[in-house]
Design a protein around this motif. Structure first.
Motif, PDB file in Angstrom:
ATOM      1  N   VAL A 126       4.588 -35.652   5.961  1.00  0.00           N
ATOM      2  CA  VAL A 126       3.624 -34.889   4.897  1.00  0.00           C
ATOM      3  C   VAL A 126       2.653 -36.391   5.564  1.00  0.00           C
ATOM      4  O   VAL A 126       2.835 -37.231   6.338  1.00  0.00           O
ATOM      5  N   LEU A 127       1.198 -35.455   6.507  1.00  0.00           N
ATOM      6  CA  LEU A 127      -0.081 -35.982   6.635  1.00  0.00           C
ATOM      7  C   LEU A 127      -0.840 -36.393   6.144  1.00  0.00           C
ATOM      8  O   LEU A 127      -1.615 -35.292   5.556  1.00  0.00           O
ATOM      9  N   ALA A 128      -1.273 -37.030   5.747  1.00  0.00           N
ATOM     10  CA  ALA A 128      -2.045 -37.418   4.644  1.00  0.00           C
ATOM     11  C   ALA A 128      -3.844 -37.404   5.582  1.00  0.00           C
ATOM     12  O   ALA A 128      -4.305 -38.044   6.151  1.00  0.00           O
ATOM     13  N   ASP A 129      -4.430 -36.345   5.069  1.00  0.00           N
ATOM     14  CA  ASP A 129      -6.089 -35.951   5.140  1.00  0.00           C
ATOM     15  C   ASP A 129      -6.571 -36.093   4.783  1.00  0.00           C
ATOM     16  O   ASP A 129      -7.817 -37.076   4.345  1.00  0.00           O
ATOM     17  N   GLU A 130      -7.269 -35.592   4.167  1.00  0.00           N
ATOM     18  CA  GLU A 130      -8.271 -35.449   2.598  1.00  0.00           C
ATOM     19  C   GLU A 130      -8.591 -36.645   1.737  1.00  0.00           C
ATOM     20  O   GLU A 130      -9.229 -37.295   1.173  1.00  0.00           O
ATOM     21  N   SER A 131      -6.971 -37.338   1.365  1.00  0.00           N
ATOM     22  CA  SER A 131      -6.537 -38.161   1.118  1.00  0.00           C
ATOM     23  C   SER A 131      -7.012 -39.665   1.503  1.00  0.00           C
ATOM     24  O   SER A 131      -7.265 -40.726   0.683  1.00  0.00           O
ATOM     25  N   VAL A 132      -7.374 -39.261   3.211  1.00  0.00           N
ATOM     26  CA  VAL A 132      -7.943 -40.700   3.124  1.00  0.00           C
ATOM     27  C   VAL A 132      -9.434 -40.665   3.749  1.00  0.00           C
ATOM     28  O   VAL A 132      -9.406 -39.633   5.004  1.00  0.00           O
ATOM     29  N   PHE A 133     -10.305 -41.569   2.939  1.00  0.00           N
ATOM     30  CA  PHE A 133     -11.218 -41.634   4.095  1.00  0.00           C
ATOM     31  C   PHE A 133     -11.511 -42.565   4.571  1.00  0.00           C
ATOM     32  O   PHE A 133     -12.135 -43.126   5.329  1.00  0.00           O
ATOM     33  N   SER A 134     -10.909 -44.149   3.599  1.00  0.00           N
ATOM     34  CA  SER A 134     -11.315 -45.817   4.049  1.00  0.00           C
ATOM     35  C   SER A 134      -9.928 -46.085   4.412  1.00  0.00           C
ATOM     36  O   SER A 134      -9.070 -45.761   3.863  1.00  0.00           O
ATOM     37  N   PRO A 135     -10.604 -47.402   4.968  1.00  0.00           N
ATOM     38  CA  PRO A 135      -8.879 -48.058   5.008  1.00  0.00           C
ATOM     39  C   PRO A 135      -8.539 -48.341   3.684  1.00  0.00           C
ATOM     40  O   PRO A 135      -6.764 -48.544   3.699  1.00  0.00           O
ATOM     41  N   LYS A 136      -8.860 -48.699   2.660  1.00  0.00           N
ATOM     42  CA  LYS A 136      -8.563 -48.854   1.713  1.00  0.00           C
ATOM     43  C   LYS A 136      -7.554 -47.968   0.777  1.00  0.00           C
ATOM     44  O   LYS A 136      -6.879 -47.831   0.393  1.00  0.00           O
ATOM     45  N   ASP A 137      -8.123 -46.751   1.057  1.00  0.00           N
ATOM     46  CA  ASP A 137      -7.425 -45.180   1.070  1.00  0.00           C
ATOM     47  C   ASP A 137      -6.097 -45.358   2.073  1.00  0.00           C
ATOM     48  O   ASP A 137      -4.971 -45.195   1.234  1.00  0.00           O
ATOM     49  N   ALA A 138      -6.299 -45.755   2.770  1.00  0.00           N
ATOM     50  CA  ALA A 138      -5.089 -46.123   3.375  1.00  0.00           C
ATOM     51  C   ALA A 138      -4.512 -46.362   3.448  1.00  0.00           C
ATOM     52  O   ALA A 138      -2.410 -46.071   3.359  1.00  0.00           O
ATOM     53  N   LEU A 139      -4.322 -47.564   2.858  1.00  0.00           N
ATOM     54  CA  LEU A 139      -3.276 -48.545   2.595  1.00  0.00           C
ATOM     55  C   LEU A 139      -3.062 -48.491   1.318  1.00  0.00           C
ATOM     56  O   LEU A 139      -1.681 -48.493   1.188  1.00  0.00           O
ATOM     57  N   TYR A 140      -3.388 -47.754   0.517  1.00  0.00           N
ATOM     58  CA  TYR A 140      -2.873 -47.481  -0.782  1.00  0.00           C
ATOM     59  C   TYR A 140      -1.517 -46.505  -1.065  1.00  0.00           C
ATOM     60  O   TYR A 140      -0.716 -46.265  -1.006  1.00  0.00           O
ATOM     61  N   ILE A 141      -1.695 -45.078  -0.034  1.00  0.00           N
ATOM     62  CA  ILE A 141      -1.241 -44.634   0.835  1.00  0.00           C
ATOM     63  C   ILE A 141       0.278 -44.582   1.361  1.00  0.00           C
ATOM     64  O   ILE A 141       1.335 -44.410   0.757  1.00  0.00           O
ATOM     65  N   LEU A 142      -0.097 -45.420   2.333  1.00  0.00           N
ATOM     66  CA  LEU A 142       1.422 -46.485   2.514  1.00  0.00           C
ATOM     67  C   LEU A 142       2.121 -47.218   1.870  1.00  0.00           C
ATOM     68  O   LEU A 142       2.943 -47.400   1.511  1.00  0.00           O
ATOM     69  N   GLN A 143       1.439 -48.327   0.461  1.00  0.00           N
ATOM     70  CA  GLN A 143       1.264 -49.090  -0.488  1.00  0.00           C
ATOM     71  C   GLN A 143       2.424 -48.138  -1.186  1.00  0.00           C
ATOM     72  O   GLN A 143       3.491 -48.418  -1.814  1.00  0.00           O
TER      73      GLN A 143
END
Length: 363
Positions: free
Chosen positions: A240-257
């Motif tokens: 699964v690839l997250a696209d629209e769920s990730v705008f910011s570095p904070k979003d990326a960190l949360y998705i991966l956490q």
């Protein structure tokens, strides 16, 4: 090298064929171009597409954000202080990521010019050539299979298939395409938030059962539904690839956490430009997560900036930068060379863009 003026213009480029996704249909690129002028005579170029259904940005909001807020906050600053400039841009106005990206790209173009080096070398210099996929718009299965075969004849080995409009037809679309192209071609799918979590699991499991060999699925559920994204990831074997769920570095960190995605898609129009995109690359490296670099419907200006980032960073392993291939004409002189699936960088300073033809200035 100090900022003396920032000009805004429009560019219009017809597409070869309509671009269709689960969210919209587009027939031409209608983007905002930014020129950042300096006291040395150097000019940096940036671009922003008004993609309201994804970023919330319209032509009016992009122009207003640049002219009324961003420009005023950085005028007179020295390009050498790229970190300080980026902080000013970030604090000048909330959100408005496309407007910020356009100015950010132009500034990084100037940063490369300042040090007389191509930008990708300043950012990491991992490689000089990359290979992109091409997007197949959502249509009837037979038409999509034909478009896929046409893309393969042009030399593309990886196809990104748009789905997400009707689950049952989506399965038929992929079966028809896989049968047409065989198994030497990589197929990745993009649902553009078109499914509900349980629906996505049913569709993807069916594709698994059919042996369709999907490389990954991009953004199967709504952007805000991180729990649903994780549900899909936990219940299918297709990455699964997250696209629209990730705008910011904070979003990326949360998705991966949260363990909600296997891959992260970086788009400069979501991140607000290269400055935060580089931060996402660092976060992904820490988590051992590969990234894809993507684009909206953009011309060669901003896509060129994404090319430099992709060439610079080894964590970016998937390339989805087909915007210029979809255009019926190329109005940009200089920059990277786009030859079907192959994109080659040159050694011109910055982004290497010399001139943009057909601009309609808004000042």
């Amino acid at each position: 090298m100090k900022i003396t003026n920032i000009r805004v213009a429009e560019i219009s480029v017809p597409l070869k064929v309509p671009f269709k996704t689960a969210l919209r249909t587009v027939t031409s690129i209608e983007d905002i171009i930014v020129e950042v002028h300096t006291d040395t005579g150097n000019i940096g170029y940036g671009e922003a597409p008004p993609t309201a259904v994804i970023t919330g940005d319209t032509k009016g909001s992009i122009v207003g954000a640049i002219n009324d807020y961003i420009s005023k906050s950085i005028m007179g600053m020295d390009i050498e202080n790229i970190e300080g400039i980026m902080k000013k841009i970030d604090r000048s106005i909330v959100k408005n990521t496309s407007a910020k990206a356009a100015v950010d790209i132009a500034l990084y173009d100037l940063y490369g010019q300042l040090y007389n080096a191509p930008l990708y070398k300043l950012l990491g210099g991992h490689r000089k050539e990359i290979t992109t996929d091409i997007t197949i718009s959502v249509n009837e299965p037979e038409e999509m299979a034909k478009d896929s075969l046409d893309a393969i004849k042009r030399g593309f080995k990886t196809l990104k298939i748009k789905v997400g409009k009707d689950p049952l037809i989506d399965i038929e679309r992929m079966k028809t395409i896989r049968k047409a192209v065989g198994y030497d071609i990589k197929l990745r799918i993009d649902a553009n938030q078109g499914w509900k979590p349980k629906e996505a699991v049913r569709v993807l499991r069916k594709m698994e059962d059919e042996g369709l060999e999907i490389e990954f699925v991009e953004q199967p559920v709504e952007a805000h539904d991180v729990e649903g994204l994780k549900f899909v990831r936990d219940n299918v074997s297709i990455p699964v690839l997250a696209d629209e769920s990730v705008f910011s570095p904070k979003d990326a960190l949360y998705i991966l956490q949260q363990g909600a995605a296997d891959l992260i898609n970086i788009k400069l129009m979501k991140t607000g430009g290269l400055h935060d995109a580089l931060k996402i690359c660092s976060i992904a490296e820490i988590y051992g997560t590969e990234c894809m670099i993507g684009c909206m419907l953009e011309s060669k200006v901003s896509v060129n900036a994404a090319v430099h980032l992709a060439a610079a960073k080894s964590v970016i392993t998937k390339i989805d930068l087909d915007g210029p291939f979809l255009c019926s004409e190329d109005t940009i002189e200089g920059g990277s060379t786009f030859e079907e699936s192959k994109i080659t960088l040159n050694d011109e300073p910055g982004l290497g863009i010399k001139k943009i033809n057909g601009l309609k200035y808004l000042d």
